[in-house]
Design a protein around this motif. Structure first.
Motif, short mmCIF file in Angstrom:
data_model
loop_
_atom_site.label_atom_id
_atom_site.label_comp_id
_atom_site.label_asym_id
_atom_site.label_seq_id
_atom_site.Cartn_x
_atom_site.Cartn_y
_atom_site.Cartn_z
N PHE A 1 6.95 -2.44 -37.29
CA PHE A 1 8.35 -2.55 -37.69
C PHE A 1 8.86 -3.97 -37.43
CE2 PHE A 1 12.86 -2.57 -36.54
CZ PHE A 1 13.40 -2.09 -37.72
N ASP A 2 9.64 -4.47 -38.39
CA ASP A 2 10.26 -5.79 -38.24
C ASP A 2 11.49 -5.84 -39.13
OD1 ASP A 2 10.70 -8.32 -37.30
OD2 ASP A 2 8.84 -9.18 -38.05
N THR A 3 12.29 -6.87 -38.95
CA THR A 3 13.50 -7.05 -39.76
C THR A 3 13.53 -8.43 -40.38
OG1 THR A 3 14.82 -7.88 -37.91
CG2 THR A 3 14.84 -5.49 -38.30
N THR A 4 14.30 -8.57 -41.43
CA THR A 4 14.58 -9.86 -42.03
C THR A 4 16.01 -9.83 -42.53
OG1 THR A 4 13.77 -11.52 -43.62
CG2 THR A 4 13.86 -9.24 -44.36
N SER A 5 16.46 -10.91 -43.13
CA SER A 5 17.81 -10.94 -43.71
C SER A 5 17.71 -11.50 -45.12
CB SER A 5 18.75 -11.82 -42.87
OG SER A 5 18.27 -13.16 -42.80
N ASP B 1 16.89 -16.71 -43.41
CA ASP B 1 16.65 -17.49 -44.62
C ASP B 1 17.22 -18.90 -44.50
OD1 ASP B 1 15.46 -15.38 -46.06
OD2 ASP B 1 17.44 -14.51 -46.43
N HIS B 2 17.75 -19.23 -43.32
CA HIS B 2 18.34 -20.56 -43.07
C HIS B 2 19.54 -20.81 -44.00
CE1 HIS B 2 14.81 -21.22 -40.61
NE2 HIS B 2 14.04 -20.97 -41.65
N ARG B 3 20.33 -19.77 -44.24
CA ARG B 3 21.57 -19.92 -45.01
C ARG B 3 22.72 -19.31 -44.22
NH1 ARG B 3 21.63 -21.48 -50.28
NH2 ARG B 3 23.81 -21.84 -49.67
N PRO B 4 23.10 -19.92 -43.09
CA PRO B 4 24.19 -19.36 -42.28
C PRO B 4 25.53 -19.45 -42.96
CG PRO B 4 23.53 -21.50 -41.44
CD PRO B 4 22.52 -21.14 -42.49
N ASP B 5 25.62 -20.20 -44.07
CA ASP B 5 26.89 -20.37 -44.76
C ASP B 5 27.19 -19.21 -45.71
OD1 ASP B 5 24.58 -21.35 -46.17
OD2 ASP B 5 25.93 -22.12 -47.72
N LEU B 6 26.22 -18.33 -45.94
CA LEU B 6 26.41 -17.24 -46.90
C LEU B 6 26.38 -15.89 -46.20
CD1 LEU B 6 24.13 -18.42 -49.85
CD2 LEU B 6 26.61 -18.56 -49.69
N PRO B 7 27.16 -14.92 -46.70
CA PRO B 7 27.10 -13.56 -46.13
C PRO B 7 25.73 -12.95 -46.40
CG PRO B 7 28.40 -13.57 -48.13
CD PRO B 7 28.12 -15.00 -47.82
N ILE C 1 17.66 -6.30 -43.22
CA ILE C 1 16.77 -5.29 -43.80
C ILE C 1 15.65 -5.01 -42.82
CG2 ILE C 1 15.18 -4.78 -45.69
CD1 ILE C 1 16.84 -6.70 -47.42
N GLY C 2 15.43 -3.73 -42.52
CA GLY C 2 14.32 -3.31 -41.68
C GLY C 2 13.24 -2.68 -42.52
#
Length: 568
Positions: free
Chosen positions: A193-197, A233-239, A243-244
């Motif tokens: 199990f892992d997560t991403t954004s 994703d190195h996009r802290p400027d976007l909402p 996702i797991g």
């Protein structure tokens, strides 16, 4: 695919034309961009006889001189030759996995639900073969591909199908999992199990705060999913959303989850374990990385008879971690560049089992990176010292202070520095020695006493399968960037990508090849459409030996030679 012409002007002022074989690919923004496959050279120097031979070779591949584009059968006009190989394979796997049946069973025969299953399949098929927007799917069907049971589809049908998909998401995922486990004889005793954004493209006037979302689903709460948070994703400027994904040791996805973008990894393990325990996976071994290794999470993973293998943060400062790293012991060779030793910390019920892993090659890379950073720090300290000695004005002293602050606040270099009582920066030798002790090491803990240290280390390395699935979600299947606003549509979009990932993983497992390779071979299978005043018919191109072998490996029948025959 087409012949692309470009014009260039030589140094002598002569205008020449160059020819190339090219095709269009869509970039991340969905804009078609020409990609050159092969440069044919200058038009005036081109070997035209070679091109004629190439055309004849293609004609023979498509069925001889009377093939699809070389010329229609006598009395018939050639209409089109859309792809049928990819949709046929995806459709057969879709049926084998029981996805279509699960959706159709839930949809029933209610009003407006007759085409739901085909609409969902269309979106999954597009995601596997030519990932793009839902609006593009309405043009893609019929123009570029032939999908069984789908002549055309509207964007309203696709969006209604997405809204419906969430109603049966739980049953579809469970049905898919057990169908895949049965078909492939999967071992489901270990779950990774892992997560991403993934982020959202937003308009300039779209609010980015975490308190408002005009299109949020009724009752879901304002801004319930699209939140600003730590972006992988190195996009802290976007909402974004988090996702797991849970996968088996063979890399087959088990289930996916979607959480608000500001969700902390430490807060999701209880939900994951609860959901999978409902699928009779309570005794499975869960493999997670250090982002999920809090004590509360480890207790959740042990509930209902389960066990865990978890990575631990080396610099956490926990007493147990420090004891495990400081205990002496002899390493055992497990594989190339991997050595392990076992350490037990604590007594009785508080005892905890740790596995210290050491990678000599990675240790050397860590040493080289640290030496480079220390050399950079020393160079900068020498420059600042010289600047301080030369400073005579207030401006010069301010510039020196800015240089010291920048070095002290540096993301990676500051860890090797300490500040003296006089305010000067010097190398922190204690930190450097502590870092040397961690070179090439990572720390694991497990609750299963029956697993050997070697099994724990090798099992943890397979967590890379989850990372590979995330790469395919974002790359091959083009999960991002997401343009949906409603929570239901976001959930449905992720679920569609999940179903597509299941299908391509099954194809890769059976053929032992990447989906990119399989998909390129299937894309050559076309269905010619011929028409005359007496009627019309469709004919599939003759399959090559390699294409027949792929169908055998996948365990699916070859597409029929002749399709629809319609008298006038």
């Amino acid at each position: 695919m087409y012949v692309r012409t470009t014009t260039r002007r030589t140094n002598g002022g002569e205008t020449v034309r160059y020819l190339a074989l090219a095709h269009n690919e869509r970039n991340e923004r969905g804009v078609p961009v020409a990609k050159v496959i092969h440069n044919l050279g200058r038009e005036d120097l081109l070997d035209r006889d070679a091109l004629v031979r190439l055309v004849r070779s293609i004609q023979r591949f498509l069925g001889g001189e009377d093939g699809l584009r070389a010329g229609a059968p006598h009395g018939f006009d050639f209409v089109a030759a859309p792809e049928c190989g990819g949709p046929h394979v995806v459709g057969e796997l879709w049926a084998q996995l029981g996805i279509g049946k699960a959706i159709a069973r839930v949809a029933g025969s209610g009003r407006g639900r007759s085409g739901v299953e085909r609409a969902i399949f269309t979106m999954v098929c597009q995601r596997c073969l030519e990932p793009s927007s839902k609006l593009e799917a309405t043009r893609w069907v019929g123009r570029d591909v032939v999908i069984d049971g789908v002549e055309e589809v509207s964007d309203d049908q696709l969006y209604r199908a997405m809204d419906f998909l969430l109603d049966c998401a739980e049953r579809v995922q469970e049905s898919v999992f057990f169908s895949v486990a049965s078909l492939l004889n999967l071992e489901v005793d270990i779950v990774f199990f892992d997560t991403t954004s993934t982020y959202f493209e937003v308009d300039v006037d779209d609010p980015l705060d975490n308190t408002h979302d005009e299109a949020a689903a009724p009752g879901a709460g304002a801004g319930s999913l699209r939140r600003l948070g730590h972006s992988k994703d190195h996009r802290p400027d976007l909402p974004q959303v988090v996702i797991g994904l849970a996968v088996t040791r063979e890399g087959i996805p088990v289930r996916c989850w979607v959480w608000p973008g500001n969700t902390n990894d430490q807060t999701v393990v209880a939900e994951v374990k609860r959901d999978l325990t409902g699928w009779r996976l309570g005794r499975a071994i869960y493999v997670v990385d250090s982002g999920f290794s809090g004590q509360a999470n480890l207790r959740h993973l042990r509930s209902a008879g389960g066990h865990y293998i978890a990575g631990m943060k080396l610099r956490s400062g926990m007493a147990e971690t420090e004891q495990a790293l400081s205990r002496p012991g002899r390493y055992r060779e497990v594989a190339d560049n991997l050595r392990v030793k076992e350490v037990n910390v604590g007594d009785g019920d508080a005892a905890q089992r740790f596995i210290v892993c050491h990678n000599p090659a990675e240790a050397e890379r860590d040493r080289l990176r640290r030496d480079q950073r220390i050399a950079r720090i020393q160079t900068e300290l020498a420059r600042l010292k010289l600047q301080r000695e030369r400073a005579k004005s207030k401006t010069d002293r301010a510039a020196h202070q800015r240089g010291e602050c920048a070095l002290r606040d540096h993301k990676t270099l500051s860890r090797y520095l300490r500040q003296t009582k006089t305010g000067r920066l010097v190398l922190d030798r204690d930190t450097i020695r502590a870092e040397q002790r961690l070179d090439g090491k990572y720390l694991l803990t497990t609750s299963d006493p029956s697993l050997s240290a070697e099994d724990v280390a090798l099992g943890y390395k397979q967590l890379l399968e989850a990372a590979r699935s995330f790469r395919d979600l974002k790359g091959t299947l083009a999960l991002r960037a997401v343009f949906h606003r409603k929570d239901e549509r976001i959930h449905a979009h992720v679920l569609i990508c999940f179903l597509a990932l299941v299908i391509i993983r099954v194809a890769e497992t059976r053929t032992d090849q990447t989906w990119r390779t399989v998909r390129a071979e299937l894309g050559q299978i076309r269905q010619g459409h011929f028409r005359s005043h007496d009627g019309e018919f469709t004919q599939t191109t003759e399959l090559t030996a390699r294409q027949r072998e792929l169908h055998t490996q996948l365990g699916i029948p070859e597409p029929p030679r002749f399709g629809r025959i319609s008298p006038a």
